[in-house]
Write a protein that holds these residues in place. Structure first.
Motif, PDB file in Angstrom:
ATOM      1  N   UNK A  14     -13.424  -2.327 -19.151  1.00 29.51           N
ATOM      2  CA  UNK A  14     -13.885  -1.221 -19.896  1.00 29.51           C
ATOM      3  C   UNK A  14     -13.614  -2.037 -21.336  1.00 29.51           C
ATOM      4  N   UNK A  15     -12.866  -2.799 -20.806  1.00 32.93           N
ATOM      5  CA  UNK A  15     -12.875  -3.448 -22.830  1.00 32.93           C
ATOM      6  C   UNK A  15     -12.699  -4.776 -22.307  1.00 32.93           C
ATOM      7  N   UNK A  16     -12.606  -5.466 -20.976  1.00 32.51           N
ATOM      8  CA  UNK A  16     -13.460  -6.725 -21.124  1.00 32.51           C
ATOM      9  C   UNK A  16     -12.787  -7.514 -21.315  1.00 32.51           C
ATOM     10  N   UNK A  17     -10.962  -7.059 -21.395  1.00 35.29           N
ATOM     11  CA  UNK A  17     -10.164  -7.954 -21.854  1.00 35.29           C
ATOM     12  C   UNK A  17      -9.507  -8.025 -20.428  1.00 35.29           C
ATOM     13  N   UNK A  18      -8.625  -9.458 -21.257  1.00 38.80           N
ATOM     14  CA  UNK A  18      -7.381  -9.996 -19.780  1.00 38.80           C
ATOM     15  C   UNK A  18      -6.051 -10.583 -20.542  1.00 38.80           C
ATOM     16  N   UNK A  19      -5.162  -9.707 -21.045  1.00 41.90           N
ATOM     17  CA  UNK A  19      -4.223  -9.931 -21.486  1.00 41.90           C
ATOM     18  C   UNK A  19      -3.401  -9.954 -20.988  1.00 41.90           C
ATOM     19  N   UNK A  20      -2.316 -11.067 -21.748  1.00 42.88           N
ATOM     20  CA  UNK A  20      -1.589 -11.480 -20.517  1.00 42.88           C
ATOM     21  C   UNK A  20       0.506 -10.541 -21.337  1.00 42.88           C
ATOM     22  N   UNK A  21       1.550 -10.770 -20.644  1.00 41.55           N
ATOM     23  CA  UNK A  21       2.236 -10.366 -21.185  1.00 41.55           C
ATOM     24  C   UNK A  21       3.463 -10.812 -20.975  1.00 41.55           C
ATOM     25  N   UNK A  22       4.237 -11.176 -21.599  1.00 40.50           N
ATOM     26  CA  UNK A  22       6.121 -11.050 -21.061  1.00 40.50           C
ATOM     27  C   UNK A  22       6.786 -10.339 -21.366  1.00 40.50           C
ATOM     28  N   UNK A  23       7.467  -9.446 -21.010  1.00 36.03           N
ATOM     29  CA  UNK A  23       8.162  -8.294 -21.648  1.00 36.03           C
ATOM     30  C   UNK A  23       9.295  -9.274 -22.545  1.00 36.03           C
ATOM     31  N   UNK A  24      10.720 -10.452 -22.261  1.00 35.74           N
ATOM     32  CA  UNK A  24      11.204 -11.781 -23.364  1.00 35.74           C
ATOM     33  C   UNK A  24      11.278 -12.993 -22.947  1.00 35.74           C
ATOM     34  N   UNK A  25      10.659 -13.955 -23.790  1.00 38.98           N
ATOM     35  CA  UNK A  25      10.212 -14.893 -24.029  1.00 38.98           C
ATOM     36  C   UNK A  25      11.272 -16.043 -24.027  1.00 38.98           C
ATOM     37  N   UNK A  26      11.300 -17.166 -23.481  1.00 38.44           N
ATOM     38  CA  UNK A  26      12.544 -17.808 -23.273  1.00 38.44           C
ATOM     39  C   UNK A  26      12.403 -19.545 -24.031  1.00 38.44           C
ATOM     40  N   UNK A  27      12.482 -20.293 -24.653  1.00 37.75           N
ATOM     41  CA  UNK A  27      12.401 -21.425 -25.080  1.00 37.75           C
ATOM     42  C   UNK A  27      11.258 -22.339 -24.520  1.00 37.75           C
ATOM     43  N   UNK A  28      12.120 -21.957 -22.693  1.00 40.31           N
ATOM     44  CA  UNK A  28      11.192 -23.139 -21.818  1.00 40.31           C
ATOM     45  C   UNK A  28       9.601 -22.564 -22.104  1.00 40.31           C
ATOM     46  N   UNK A  29       9.321 -21.133 -22.603  1.00 43.39           N
ATOM     47  CA  UNK A  29       8.059 -20.647 -22.379  1.00 43.39           C
ATOM     48  C   UNK A  29       6.486 -21.016 -23.389  1.00 43.39           C
TER      49      UNK A  29
END
Lengths: 115, 117
Positions: free
Chosen positions: A70-85
């Motif tokens: 309905x929002x034409x969205x596809x959001x990316x998530x990660x709960x806890x990022x690391x320096x290597x991200x």
């Protein structure tokens, strides 16, 4: 014509912070949705993809994305990022009906994770 | 794990010269693509290729560009007379049969950085 927008040009986070990168697309028909990551000096790698079914998809390295039609969205998530991200993240769309359809990419979001 | 490979990794050429960028797609893939990324800009589609012919091309892919699959493994992009604005990273991608779980997924090579002087 299809288009893809990404909300943020550059995101800076500290390690262990949560991440959400926005992606919106415009296309009226069935779509396949993808997130690719490009680490510094490397090529585009597939993080995850959505074709159909469960709108919450899990990818590699702890990433997930949610398709909200309905929002034409596809959001990316990660709960806890690391320096290597630390990398550039691209949302991409192709039409779902026909085989071999080319991608339309978003402009990319550069993620910098501070140690 | 099989990968898409591209050669050369870097190419410097003079304006007006012809360049050929080479790609070896993943061996059982059927669809092939070229994209480019001008520095600081987004990745843009150039052309797709299936069953030994172009299936789709963008406005960027004008008469100066051509693609070829000269044998069973290579997929080439030729720019006949390079212009300064052709300077970019060129990515090759390939995609397997479009059914099932891999439908639509494209696998990218490492890119060729082209600099036109």
């Amino acid at each position: 014509a299809q288009s893809v927008s990404q909300h943020n040009h550059h995101v800076i986070l500290s390690e262990a912070a949560s991440l959400e990168l926005g992606c919106n697309y415009s296309y009226g028909g069935t779509v396949n949705l993808f997130w690719y990551v490009q680490y510094p000096g490397q090529h585009l790698q597939l993080l995850l993809k959505y074709f159909s079914g469960d709108p919450l998809v899990k990818g590699i390295k702890g990433f997930e994305a949610e398709f909200i039609k309905s929002k034409f969205s596809f959001n990316l998530r990660k709960p806890s990022v690391q320096w290597s991200d630390t990398a550039e993240y691209f949302c991409a769309v192709n039409a779902g009906e026909n085989y071999g359809q080319n991608f339309v990419f978003g402009p990319g979001t550069r993620l910098s994770v501070l140690p | 794990e099989p990968e898409v490979t591209q050669t050369p990794s870097h190419q410097v050429t003079q304006m007006g010269q012809e360049v050929i960028l080479r790609c070896v797609p993943i061996s059982n893939h059927l669809y092939f693509y070229w994209y480019r990324q001008i520095l600081g800009q987004k990745v843009e589609f150039l052309v797709s290729f299936y069953n030994n012919e172009i299936s789709e091309k963008s406005e960027i892919f004008d008469d100066q560009f051509s693609v070829e699959r000269p044998d069973g493994s290579n997929f080439t992009l030729k720019i006949r007379s390079t212009k300064l604005e052709d300077s970019a990273m060129y990515f090759c991608a390939s995609s397997p049969t479009s059914s099932g779980v891999f439908r639509g997924t494209q696998y990218f090579g490492p890119g060729t950085r082209l600099l036109v002087l």
